[in-house]
Design an enzyme around this catalytic site. Structure first.
Site, short mmCIF file in Angstrom:
data_model
loop_
_atom_site.label_atom_id
_atom_site.label_comp_id
_atom_site.label_asym_id
_atom_site.label_seq_id
_atom_site.Cartn_x
_atom_site.Cartn_y
_atom_site.Cartn_z
N HIS A 11 0.83 -1.20 0.00
CA HIS A 11 0.00 0.00 0.00
C HIS A 11 0.87 1.25 0.00
O HIS A 11 2.06 1.22 0.33
CB HIS A 11 -0.93 0.02 1.21
N ASP A 69 0.59 4.99 1.87
CA ASP A 69 -0.12 5.44 3.06
C ASP A 69 -1.27 6.39 2.71
O ASP A 69 -1.09 7.40 2.01
CB ASP A 69 0.83 6.16 4.02
N HIS A 103 4.74 0.17 0.08
CA HIS A 103 5.54 -0.60 1.04
C HIS A 103 4.70 -1.72 1.65
O HIS A 103 3.47 -1.73 1.55
CB HIS A 103 6.13 0.30 2.12
N ARG A 122 5.26 6.19 13.55
CA ARG A 122 5.24 6.85 12.25
C ARG A 122 4.70 8.26 12.35
O ARG A 122 3.72 8.53 13.06
CB ARG A 122 4.37 6.05 11.27
#
Length: 308
Positions: A97, A99, A253, A268
């Site tokens: 995906h 983000d 990623h 994150r």
């Protein structure tokens, strides 16, 4: 500057930068070097950044723009922007995906810091969506450039890989989908800084505009397979204190869930992005942003983590 090294990790994507102690107040020339490497290599890695804490990681966002919190998942306790992914509280996902592409101006950059890592496993893999586009045949390029995809968080892909009872999994889904987004994005978008053409796909794609579900799935598989070819990827073996920063407009990623009951915690921060533009100059468009009523029986506590 003479002590700084930029070492490519794979042939088409990824570089490790050595000799930098990350902070929000780096000298201008060092910050520019980092941004240039980030644009060129798509994802950059830094070892041994143990001095960073939550506030200083949040401050790193200013090197790239304005930090932004996840639109649906609550931030970690005592932070303003951080999404904590804790494997013991649901922070796992086996899914390619980019983000938050269900939002119309999805993040331009993501900054991930490793807190706790397994002895083995738990690597992350990134793919270069610009070289993926370049690899398409002329016929597929022409087709892809005309396609538009509907992206949505109407499902929580992470829940498909959760361990635990069904009520817990439903809680994860409810948190992630407490506001339902649907956005129309071009399958090929023009990067606003590099001018490269990138495939904008990943697991938030629900369907292609004008195609039925079956045809969408078949065509998605063809195009997505070009993104995740091994030639377009780099794999990073985490150590505690590592930081990875990636261009979210030029990558996908995948966090590998291969470490069983071992503990993995990463944090994150994302940086606010721009609305994507197609090769014809047309902007992405939000189709709906709809709050949902979360049933009390399924509502997850605010500290639950959902990989996003």
């Amino acid at each position: 500057m003479s002590q700084i090294q930029i070492i490519p990790v794979a042939g088409r994507i990824g570089a490790e930068i050595r000799g930098v102690r990350l902070s929000a107040d780096l000298p201008h020339e060092v910050a520019e070097l980092i941004r240039d490497a980030w644009r060129k290599y798509k994802v950059i890695f830094f070892r041994g950044q143990d001095h960073l804490d939550n506030p200083s990681q949040e401050a790193l966002a200013t090197l790239f723009g304005q930090g932004v919190a996840h639109p649906t998942v609550p931030v970690a306790a005592d932070t303003n922007l951080i999404l904590e992914l804790d494997s013991h509280r649901g922070g796992r996902a086996n899914s390619w995906h980019t983000d938050v592409t269900f939002d119309v101006a999805y993040p331009k950059a993501s900054i991930l810091r490793a807190i706790t890592v397994p002895e083995a496993g738990g690597d992350t893999v990134w793919a270069n969506t610009a070289t993926a586009y370049d690899d398409l045949s002329p016929t597929l390029k022409t087709l892809a450039e005309k396609l538009w995809a509907i992206h949505s968080n109407d499902y929580d892909y992470a829940s498909f890989y959760q361990e635990g009872d069904s009520r817990q999994q439903e809680g994860y889904r409810d948190v992630f989908r407490r506001t339902v987004y649907e956005t129309r994005h071009p399958v090929v978008h023009v990067h606003p800084e590099t001018g490269e053409r990138n495939l904008l796909l990943g697991n938030f794609v629900k369907r292609f505009e004008g195609l039925n579900t079956q045809d969408s799935a078949q065509l998605f598989s063809v195009l997505q397979s070009h993104v995740v070819r091994l030639e377009n990827t780099v794999r990073w073996r985490w150590q505690a204190g590592d930081v990875a920063i990636w261009d979210n407009r030029a990558t996908q990623h995948y966090a590998i869930n291969d470490y069983g009951d071992a503990h993995r915690v990463v944090r994150r921060v994302t940086v606010d992005g721009d609305v994507p533009v197609s090769v014809d100059g047309e902007l992405s468009r939000s189709l709906r942003v709809t709050p949902r009523d979360v049933p009390a029986a399924n509502a997850a506590p605010t500290e639950l983590n959902v990989a996003a």
